[in-house]
Design a protein around this motif. Sequence first.
Motif, PDB file in Angstrom:
ATOM      1  N   SER A 139       0.721  -1.677   0.077  1.00  0.00           N
ATOM      2  CA  SER A 139       0.190  -0.178  -0.060  1.00  0.00           C
ATOM      3  C   SER A 139       0.662   1.246   0.210  1.00  0.00           C
ATOM      4  CB  SER A 139      -0.920   0.088   1.507  1.00  0.00           C
ATOM      5  OG  SER A 139      -0.093   0.184   2.155  1.00  0.00           O
ATOM      6  N   GLU A 140       1.864   1.267   0.129  1.00  0.00           N
ATOM      7  CA  GLU A 140       2.994   2.595  -0.322  1.00  0.00           C
ATOM      8  C   GLU A 140       3.819   2.767  -1.429  1.00  0.00           C
ATOM      9  OE1 GLU A 140       5.320   2.320   3.696  1.00  0.00           O
ATOM     10  OE2 GLU A 140       3.906   2.020   5.041  1.00  0.00           O
ATOM     11  N   PRO A 141       3.043   2.792  -2.140  1.00  0.00           N
ATOM     12  CA  PRO A 141       3.505   2.719  -4.179  1.00  0.00           C
ATOM     13  C   PRO A 141       4.705   3.260  -4.237  1.00  0.00           C
ATOM     14  CG  PRO A 141       1.965   5.108  -3.897  1.00  0.00           C
ATOM     15  CD  PRO A 141       1.878   4.029  -1.973  1.00  0.00           C
ATOM     16  N   SER A 142       5.062   3.955  -2.736  1.00  0.00           N
ATOM     17  CA  SER A 142       6.557   5.143  -3.361  1.00  0.00           C
ATOM     18  C   SER A 142       8.073   3.747  -3.259  1.00  0.00           C
ATOM     19  CB  SER A 142       6.899   5.589  -2.164  1.00  0.00           C
ATOM     20  OG  SER A 142       6.930   5.759  -1.047  1.00  0.00           O
ATOM     21  N   ILE A 143       7.529   2.496  -2.178  1.00  0.00           N
ATOM     22  CA  ILE A 143       8.688   1.842  -1.997  1.00  0.00           C
ATOM     23  C   ILE A 143       8.345   0.473  -3.360  1.00  0.00           C
ATOM     24  CG2 ILE A 143       9.435  -0.323  -0.728  1.00  0.00           C
ATOM     25  CD1 ILE A 143       8.177   1.259   1.440  1.00  0.00           C
ATOM     26  N   ARG A 144       9.508   0.008  -4.411  1.00  0.00           N
ATOM     27  CA  ARG A 144       9.813  -0.946  -4.715  1.00  0.00           C
ATOM     28  C   ARG A 144      10.950  -1.730  -4.525  1.00  0.00           C
ATOM     29  NH1 ARG A 144       5.735   1.163  -6.208  1.00  0.00           N
ATOM     30  NH2 ARG A 144       5.312   1.423  -8.219  1.00  0.00           N
ATOM     31  N   PHE A 145      10.581  -3.034  -5.217  1.00  0.00           N
ATOM     32  CA  PHE A 145      11.709  -4.053  -4.407  1.00  0.00           C
ATOM     33  C   PHE A 145      11.839  -4.742  -5.408  1.00  0.00           C
ATOM     34  CE2 PHE A 145       9.100  -3.827  -0.845  1.00  0.00           C
ATOM     35  CZ  PHE A 145       9.655  -4.755   0.380  1.00  0.00           C
ATOM     36  N   VAL A 146      13.884  -4.703  -5.721  1.00  0.00           N
ATOM     37  CA  VAL A 146      14.400  -5.165  -7.036  1.00  0.00           C
ATOM     38  C   VAL A 146      15.620  -6.259  -6.195  1.00  0.00           C
ATOM     39  CG1 VAL A 146      15.782  -4.159  -8.441  1.00  0.00           C
ATOM     40  CG2 VAL A 146      14.349  -3.089  -7.610  1.00  0.00           C
ATOM     41  N   LEU A 147      15.389  -7.440  -7.463  1.00  0.00           N
ATOM     42  CA  LEU A 147      15.851  -8.663  -6.824  1.00  0.00           C
ATOM     43  C   LEU A 147      16.173  -8.648  -8.320  1.00  0.00           C
ATOM     44  CD1 LEU A 147      13.425  -8.976  -4.947  1.00  0.00           C
ATOM     45  CD2 LEU A 147      13.378 -11.194  -5.029  1.00  0.00           C
ATOM     46  N   VAL A 148      17.678  -9.161  -7.863  1.00  0.00           N
ATOM     47  CA  VAL A 148      18.651  -9.100  -9.689  1.00  0.00           C
ATOM     48  C   VAL A 148      19.424 -10.475  -9.721  1.00  0.00           C
ATOM     49  CG1 VAL A 148      20.863  -8.047 -10.490  1.00  0.00           C
ATOM     50  CG2 VAL A 148      18.651  -6.620  -9.311  1.00  0.00           C
ATOM     51  N   GLY A 149      19.442 -10.843 -10.038  1.00  0.00           N
ATOM     52  CA  GLY A 149      20.008 -12.505 -10.325  1.00  0.00           C
ATOM     53  C   GLY A 149      19.127 -13.727 -10.372  1.00  0.00           C
ATOM     54  N   GLY A 150      19.907 -14.787 -10.720  1.00  0.00           N
ATOM     55  CA  GLY A 150      19.211 -16.032 -10.950  1.00  0.00           C
ATOM     56  C   GLY A 150      19.632 -16.785 -10.322  1.00  0.00           C
ATOM     57  N   GLY A 151      19.002 -18.472  -9.760  1.00  0.00           N
ATOM     58  CA  GLY A 151      18.990 -19.569  -9.544  1.00  0.00           C
ATOM     59  C   GLY A 151      17.753 -20.721  -8.797  1.00  0.00           C
ATOM     60  N   ASP A 152      17.525 -21.592  -8.539  1.00  0.00           N
ATOM     61  CA  ASP A 152      17.272 -22.442  -8.325  1.00  0.00           C
ATOM     62  C   ASP A 152      15.363 -22.162  -8.193  1.00  0.00           C
ATOM     63  OD1 ASP A 152      18.759 -22.733  -5.651  1.00  0.00           O
ATOM     64  OD2 ASP A 152      16.902 -24.074  -5.538  1.00  0.00           O
ATOM     65  N   GLN A 153      15.292 -21.718  -6.866  1.00  0.00           N
ATOM     66  CA  GLN A 153      14.252 -20.333  -6.430  1.00  0.00           C
ATOM     67  C   GLN A 153      13.662 -19.695  -7.536  1.00  0.00           C
ATOM     68  OE1 GLN A 153      13.092 -22.500  -3.461  1.00  0.00           O
ATOM     69  NE2 GLN A 153      14.682 -23.795  -4.375  1.00  0.00           N
ATOM     70  N   LYS A 154      14.350 -18.854  -7.913  1.00  0.00           N
ATOM     71  CA  LYS A 154      13.619 -18.382  -8.497  1.00  0.00           C
ATOM     72  C   LYS A 154      11.785 -18.449  -9.514  1.00  0.00           C
ATOM     73  CE  LYS A 154      15.002 -13.552 -11.743  1.00  0.00           C
ATOM     74  NZ  LYS A 154      16.034 -13.064 -12.381  1.00  0.00           N
TER      75      LYS A 154
END
Length: 293
Positions: free
Chosen positions: A127-142
């Motif tokens: 609900s807080e649109p100013s916050i973004r999560f960016v996950l960079v990378g790869g792996g078996d769980q992606k």
Amino acid sequence: TAVVAMIKRSTFVLEVRDLWPGSAVAMGLVRKGSMIYRVARALEWFCYRRARHIIALTDGIRDGIIATGIPPQRVTLITNGVDLTEVPATPADVPVPADAFVAMYVGAHGTYSSLGTVLDAADRLRSEPSIRFVLVGGGDQKPLLQAEAARRDLPNVVFVDPVAKQDVPRWLARADVCLLPYQDKELFAGALPNKTFDYMGAAKPIIAAVPPGELSRLIDTAQCGIAVAPEDPAAMADAIRRLVSDTALATRMGAAGARFVCTHYDRTALAAQFVNIIEGVHTPHSARHLGGL
């Protein structure tokens, strides 16, 4: 390598980056007492005994090696570090709004990292649109993580394909805070991953979700971030909110981390220490000086 060194009568120096098979047992990948465990333990002991000197990546690894009966003088701690010759990076074109507060993770999306906790924290902050999560990378769980983010319809989570090591500083340059999430296992009390130093070198504050241990002590000593309980999405979300609301604090933490890592974890100085050990084992009195057999 130990066998080849023995056959060729060469000096063998061992670098240990993980306490195998102990870490595999802690993760539930290998059963203690199984045939695989016994063989791995025998190989571990053989390598430790054959090594003229052993280099450990963390204090926890060094302590674990010494606990097997190896004399302390034969084990040296040399951590990861940062390259102080790198020039400041131009921020990468991250697929988020230009004014977004970015909480970033760069690294393997594997079993060790509790990235599910990051998704849970993102859910709490949707609900807080100013916050973004960016996950960079790869792996078996992606793929599983991407599917879970899609199932929850998380609008604030972005997945990015793996990037080359030399491009990591450009991505970190766009981060406002960097994340280090781990599972709630005693094994990770001794974690001190290389990305810690990348984050500090980029002058970014760190939120480390990890059991009390080496990483949390470093965060506290360097005053470069916030250590929270592992697998606690509420604590992670609260820490992110704190830095969003106090950008001056975030800036101070990032700058403190950069100063600390430059003072204590200069890769050039660490490399020189490594070279000194390699050269030392070849001197006439190196076996006695380095605690050789």
